[in-house]
Design a protein around this motif. Sequence first.
Motif, PDB file in Angstrom:
ATOM      1  N   THR A  26     -15.907  74.789 -29.028  1.00  0.00           N
ATOM      2  CA  THR A  26     -14.491  74.460 -29.248  1.00  0.00           C
ATOM      3  C   THR A  26     -13.560  75.539 -28.720  1.00  0.00           C
ATOM      4  O   THR A  26     -12.343  75.336 -28.674  1.00  0.00           O
ATOM      5  CB  THR A  26     -14.204  74.201 -30.742  1.00  0.00           C
ATOM      6  OG1 THR A  26     -14.637  75.332 -31.503  1.00  0.00           O
ATOM      7  CG2 THR A  26     -14.892  72.933 -31.219  1.00  0.00           C
ATOM      8  N   THR A  27     -14.102  76.650 -28.274  1.00  0.00           N
ATOM      9  CA  THR A  27     -13.287  77.694 -27.641  1.00  0.00           C
ATOM     10  C   THR A  27     -12.969  77.350 -26.180  1.00  0.00           C
ATOM     11  O   THR A  27     -12.223  78.062 -25.526  1.00  0.00           O
ATOM     12  CB  THR A  27     -14.008  79.055 -27.689  1.00  0.00           C
ATOM     13  OG1 THR A  27     -15.296  78.915 -27.079  1.00  0.00           O
ATOM     14  CG2 THR A  27     -14.154  79.547 -29.120  1.00  0.00           C
ATOM     15  N   THR A  28     -13.535  76.244 -25.677  1.00  0.00           N
ATOM     16  CA  THR A  28     -13.301  75.809 -24.309  1.00  0.00           C
ATOM     17  C   THR A  28     -11.854  75.351 -24.149  1.00  0.00           C
ATOM     18  O   THR A  28     -11.366  74.533 -24.926  1.00  0.00           O
ATOM     19  CB  THR A  28     -14.256  74.654 -23.944  1.00  0.00           C
ATOM     20  OG1 THR A  28     -15.601  75.082 -24.159  1.00  0.00           O
ATOM     21  CG2 THR A  28     -14.071  74.214 -22.501  1.00  0.00           C
ATOM     22  N   LYS A  29     -11.184  75.876 -23.140  1.00  0.00           N
ATOM     23  CA  LYS A  29      -9.789  75.487 -22.861  1.00  0.00           C
ATOM     24  C   LYS A  29      -9.801  74.418 -21.769  1.00  0.00           C
ATOM     25  O   LYS A  29     -10.303  74.657 -20.667  1.00  0.00           O
ATOM     26  CB  LYS A  29      -8.970  76.694 -22.432  1.00  0.00           C
ATOM     27  CG  LYS A  29      -7.490  76.414 -22.324  1.00  0.00           C
ATOM     28  CD  LYS A  29      -6.718  77.703 -22.077  1.00  0.00           C
ATOM     29  CE  LYS A  29      -5.233  77.453 -21.985  1.00  0.00           C
ATOM     30  NZ  LYS A  29      -4.503  78.707 -21.720  1.00  0.00           N
ATOM     31  N   ILE A  30      -9.242  73.255 -22.081  1.00  0.00           N
ATOM     32  CA  ILE A  30      -9.336  72.085 -21.211  1.00  0.00           C
ATOM     33  C   ILE A  30      -7.958  71.706 -20.669  1.00  0.00           C
ATOM     34  O   ILE A  30      -6.969  71.732 -21.398  1.00  0.00           O
ATOM     35  CB  ILE A  30      -9.949  70.903 -21.993  1.00  0.00           C
ATOM     36  CG1 ILE A  30     -11.355  71.284 -22.481  1.00  0.00           C
ATOM     37  CG2 ILE A  30      -9.980  69.635 -21.144  1.00  0.00           C
ATOM     38  CD1 ILE A  30     -11.938  70.346 -23.511  1.00  0.00           C
ATOM     39  N   TRP A  31      -7.949  71.302 -19.403  1.00  0.00           N
ATOM     40  CA  TRP A  31      -6.731  70.779 -18.772  1.00  0.00           C
ATOM     41  C   TRP A  31      -6.926  69.300 -18.509  1.00  0.00           C
ATOM     42  O   TRP A  31      -7.911  68.894 -17.902  1.00  0.00           O
ATOM     43  CB  TRP A  31      -6.468  71.518 -17.473  1.00  0.00           C
ATOM     44  CG  TRP A  31      -5.239  71.087 -16.724  1.00  0.00           C
ATOM     45  CD1 TRP A  31      -4.134  70.438 -17.210  1.00  0.00           C
ATOM     46  CD2 TRP A  31      -4.987  71.302 -15.330  1.00  0.00           C
ATOM     47  NE1 TRP A  31      -3.214  70.239 -16.203  1.00  0.00           N
ATOM     48  CE2 TRP A  31      -3.717  70.763 -15.040  1.00  0.00           C
ATOM     49  CE3 TRP A  31      -5.718  71.892 -14.306  1.00  0.00           C
ATOM     50  CZ2 TRP A  31      -3.165  70.793 -13.769  1.00  0.00           C
ATOM     51  CZ3 TRP A  31      -5.165  71.934 -13.042  1.00  0.00           C
ATOM     52  CH2 TRP A  31      -3.897  71.395 -12.774  1.00  0.00           C
ATOM     53  N   GLU A  32      -5.979  68.501 -18.962  1.00  0.00           N
ATOM     54  CA  GLU A  32      -5.957  67.054 -18.702  1.00  0.00           C
ATOM     55  C   GLU A  32      -4.768  66.797 -17.780  1.00  0.00           C
ATOM     56  O   GLU A  32      -3.626  66.708 -18.233  1.00  0.00           O
ATOM     57  CB  GLU A  32      -5.800  66.297 -20.018  1.00  0.00           C
ATOM     58  CG  GLU A  32      -6.447  64.920 -20.050  1.00  0.00           C
ATOM     59  CD  GLU A  32      -5.859  63.859 -19.139  1.00  0.00           C
ATOM     60  OE1 GLU A  32      -5.508  64.161 -17.985  1.00  0.00           O
ATOM     61  OE2 GLU A  32      -5.773  62.712 -19.570  1.00  0.00           O
TER      62      GLU A  32
END
Length: 162
Positions: A26-32
């Motif tokens: 959950t520390t993953t930073k995601i771009w949509e």
Amino acid sequence: NRRERDFYPTPPEVTKALMTILDLPTTTKIWEPACGDGAIVNTLKEMGYECIGTDITTGHDYRFTDMPEGIDWIITNPPFNLSEDFIRRSWKHGKPFALLLKSQYWHAAKRYSLFHQCHPTSIHPLTWRPDFSRGGSPLMDVCWVVWDRQGNRCEYKPIRKG
């Protein structure tokens, strides 16, 4: 009839299925980058991920937008008519990415070279038809296609609902 800008909001169970397969911390930073009304962004945030959403309707055309700082993954349901542009742009960013595509996407001779130039790591067809119209009759078969930039082999693994 196709909707304006190929806008088909992604049902939450479709995003959740992908995240089960990816098993990202959950520390993953995601771009949509094609967030539309925020369907994927909201689902990812509810799951505990930090997610940044941008969209052409707010002046951020993914094909020409720089990646926000600190992004680990790109996850989106791109407009179908721009899918190749999204694949090539994501590939250039050099980060792992996942795109929701029509299941028959790779069944076209014109995409043969794209497949080999930007080789996916895995393809995950959904074993159900998501309801993109929110109350209509689901008609479209889709799959998540993942490029994690770490393998050469393309894995084919269906996703079961639930």
